[in-house]
Design a protein around this motif. Structure first.
Motif, short mmCIF file in Angstrom:
data_model
loop_
_atom_site.label_atom_id
_atom_site.label_comp_id
_atom_site.label_asym_id
_atom_site.label_seq_id
_atom_site.Cartn_x
_atom_site.Cartn_y
_atom_site.Cartn_z
N PRO A 165 0.82 -1.23 0.00
CA PRO A 165 0.00 0.00 0.00
C PRO A 165 0.85 1.27 0.00
CG PRO A 165 -0.91 -1.59 1.54
CD PRO A 165 0.42 -2.14 1.10
N ILE A 166 2.00 1.24 0.65
CA ILE A 166 2.86 2.42 0.65
C ILE A 166 3.47 2.62 -0.74
CG2 ILE A 166 4.97 3.43 1.61
CD1 ILE A 166 4.32 2.18 4.25
N PHE A 172 0.98 6.99 -6.61
CA PHE A 172 -0.06 8.01 -6.70
C PHE A 172 0.54 9.40 -6.52
CE2 PHE A 172 -3.87 10.28 -4.91
CZ PHE A 172 -4.59 10.30 -6.10
N THR A 173 1.47 9.52 -5.59
CA THR A 173 2.16 10.80 -5.38
C THR A 173 2.93 11.21 -6.64
OG1 THR A 173 2.41 10.30 -3.02
CG2 THR A 173 3.83 12.01 -3.92
N THR A 174 3.55 10.24 -7.28
CA THR A 174 4.27 10.52 -8.53
C THR A 174 3.31 11.01 -9.62
OG1 THR A 174 5.90 8.82 -7.98
CG2 THR A 174 5.80 9.54 -10.28
N ALA A 175 2.14 10.38 -9.70
CA ALA A 175 1.16 10.79 -10.71
C ALA A 175 0.68 12.21 -10.45
CB ALA A 175 -0.02 9.82 -10.71
N GLY A 226 1.56 12.44 4.11
CA GLY A 226 1.01 11.13 4.42
C GLY A 226 1.99 10.02 4.12
N LEU A 227 2.69 10.14 3.00
CA LEU A 227 3.68 9.13 2.64
C LEU A 227 4.82 9.09 3.65
CD1 LEU A 227 4.72 7.04 0.60
CD2 LEU A 227 5.70 8.93 -0.73
N THR A 292 11.47 3.04 -2.68
CA THR A 292 10.53 2.08 -2.12
C THR A 292 10.74 0.67 -2.66
OG1 THR A 292 8.89 2.64 -3.82
CG2 THR A 292 8.78 3.84 -1.72
N ARG A 293 11.78 0.51 -3.49
CA ARG A 293 12.13 -0.83 -3.96
C ARG A 293 13.63 -0.88 -4.17
NH1 ARG A 293 14.92 0.46 -7.54
NH2 ARG A 293 14.50 0.76 -9.74
N VAL A 294 14.13 -2.08 -4.35
CA VAL A 294 15.57 -2.24 -4.46
C VAL A 294 15.87 -3.38 -5.42
CG1 VAL A 294 15.79 -3.89 -2.54
CG2 VAL A 294 17.73 -2.42 -3.15
N ARG A 295 16.96 -3.24 -6.13
CA ARG A 295 17.52 -4.33 -6.92
C ARG A 295 18.90 -4.63 -6.38
NH1 ARG A 295 14.85 -1.79 -11.47
NH2 ARG A 295 13.52 -3.29 -12.56
N GLN A 296 19.31 -5.87 -6.48
CA GLN A 296 20.65 -6.22 -6.03
C GLN A 296 21.67 -5.36 -6.78
OE1 GLN A 296 21.58 -10.34 -6.48
NE2 GLN A 296 23.65 -10.15 -5.67
#
Length: 319
Positions: A165-166, A172-175, A226-227, A292-296
């Motif tokens: 959800p985050i 949504f914030t990006t949009a 909020g984020l 909010t995400r990661v790649r090796q």
């Protein structure tokens, strides 16, 4: 040795070239704003030539011609940096398809911007085309940012570092951030800074479209708060929380500039600062989304590895 006959490209060099593309594209947005804010949009009244007889500005065209031609020259420098980034991605060993595609998208974007800029001049600075020119600049910043970040990432699928959800809230914030930029373009198209005293305006009511723009800004700031609270509550990685804090600070600073420029009847210097701020807000928004995400992380190849990869013969085709 690789096929370009040079030493293999190092990861730090590739990273610097990618970052240079980000910076160069921010700079050209600001200088493009300077062209418009000084009334130099038609300093070179045609394209690709500056005049019907010359590819360069002439003394008769005065300072406006110098400013417009200078911005066109800077476009060439931005394209050169993008080309260097693509060549570096092609040369890097082991070659990574993702880097080549992202670097290629940057170069294509710069070329597209040059053509759109030419159409803008041919259309006598029509506000619709000018607006498209700016929006494509933001898309180009997205490509350059993605290229820069991917240099240090691996190519494995991304893994979320926050609850889904985050992550959705970050999207949504990006949009909404993108919507703020688009509506900001409409605000500019209704205002006095057309780039030339004879250029048309979009006909929208400046007060009404400015109010709508302000409403979207309030929504964006609220979503960012909020984020940030959600990230803290979820014990998200520090890099994500820090990115959200930076975004909030940039948004508030940009909002203050926007308010002051509105109350002071749009002085050119503040409008230029607001254009720079739009770039910074967009980049800060992308930073939150990436956090909010990661790649090796991509493992840097040694020179020996790169040379070996570039000199390994292709497998023989089966008969």
């Amino acid at each position: 040795m690789n096929r370009f006959g040079r030493l293999p490209v190092s990861l730090p060099l590739l990273r610097r070239l990618a970052l240079a593309s980000v910076v160069a594209n921010v700079i050209i947005v600001v200088t493009g704003g300077a062209v418009r804010l000084t009334g130099s949009g038609l300093g070179c009244p045609t394209w690709p030539r500056c005049t019907d007889e010359s590819y360069t500005t002439t003394s008769e065209m005065g300072i406006h011609g110098v400013i417009e031609f200078g911005n066109r020259t800077l476009t060439g420098a931005v394209g050169f940096i993008a080309l260097a980034g693509l060549l570096a991605a092609l040369t890097y060993r082991p070659r990574r398809r993702s880097l080549v595609l992202l670097a290629g998208s940057v170069l294509l974007g710069v070329a597209a911007q040059a053509v759109i800029g030419g159409i803008t001049v041919r259309m006598q600075l029509h506000p619709g085309v000018v607006g498209i020119h700016f929006v494509v600049s933001m898309l180009l910043l997205l490509s350059t940012y993605a290229f820069w970040r991917r240099v240090d990432e691996g190519d494995a699928p991304a893994r979320l570092t926050v609850p889904r959800p985050i992550r959705t809230l970050a999207w949504f914030t990006t949009a909404v951030s993108g919507a703020v930029i688009v509506v900001g373009v409409l605000v500019t198209g209704s205002g006095p800074h057309a780039g030339d005293e004879d250029a048309a305006r979009n006909g929208l009511d400046p007060l009404a479209i400015s109010q709508f723009h302000a409403d979207l800004v309030f929504l964006l700031v609220g979503l960012t708060v909020g984020l940030l609270l959600a990230l803290r509550a979820a014990n998200a990685p520090a890099v994500a929380v820090r990115a959200a804090v930076v975004l909030l600070v940039v948004e508030l600073s940009q909002g203050l500039i926007g308010l002051v420029q509105y109350l002071t009847h749009l002085p050119a210097l503040l409008v230029g600062a607001h254009m720079l701020g739009a770039c910074l807000v967009w980049l800060a928004t992308l930073s939150v989304l990436w956090a909010t995400r990661v790649r090796q992380p991509a493992a840097p190849a040694t020179v020996a590895d790169q040379v070996a990869a570039s000199t390994t013969p292709a497998p023989a085709l089966s008969r």
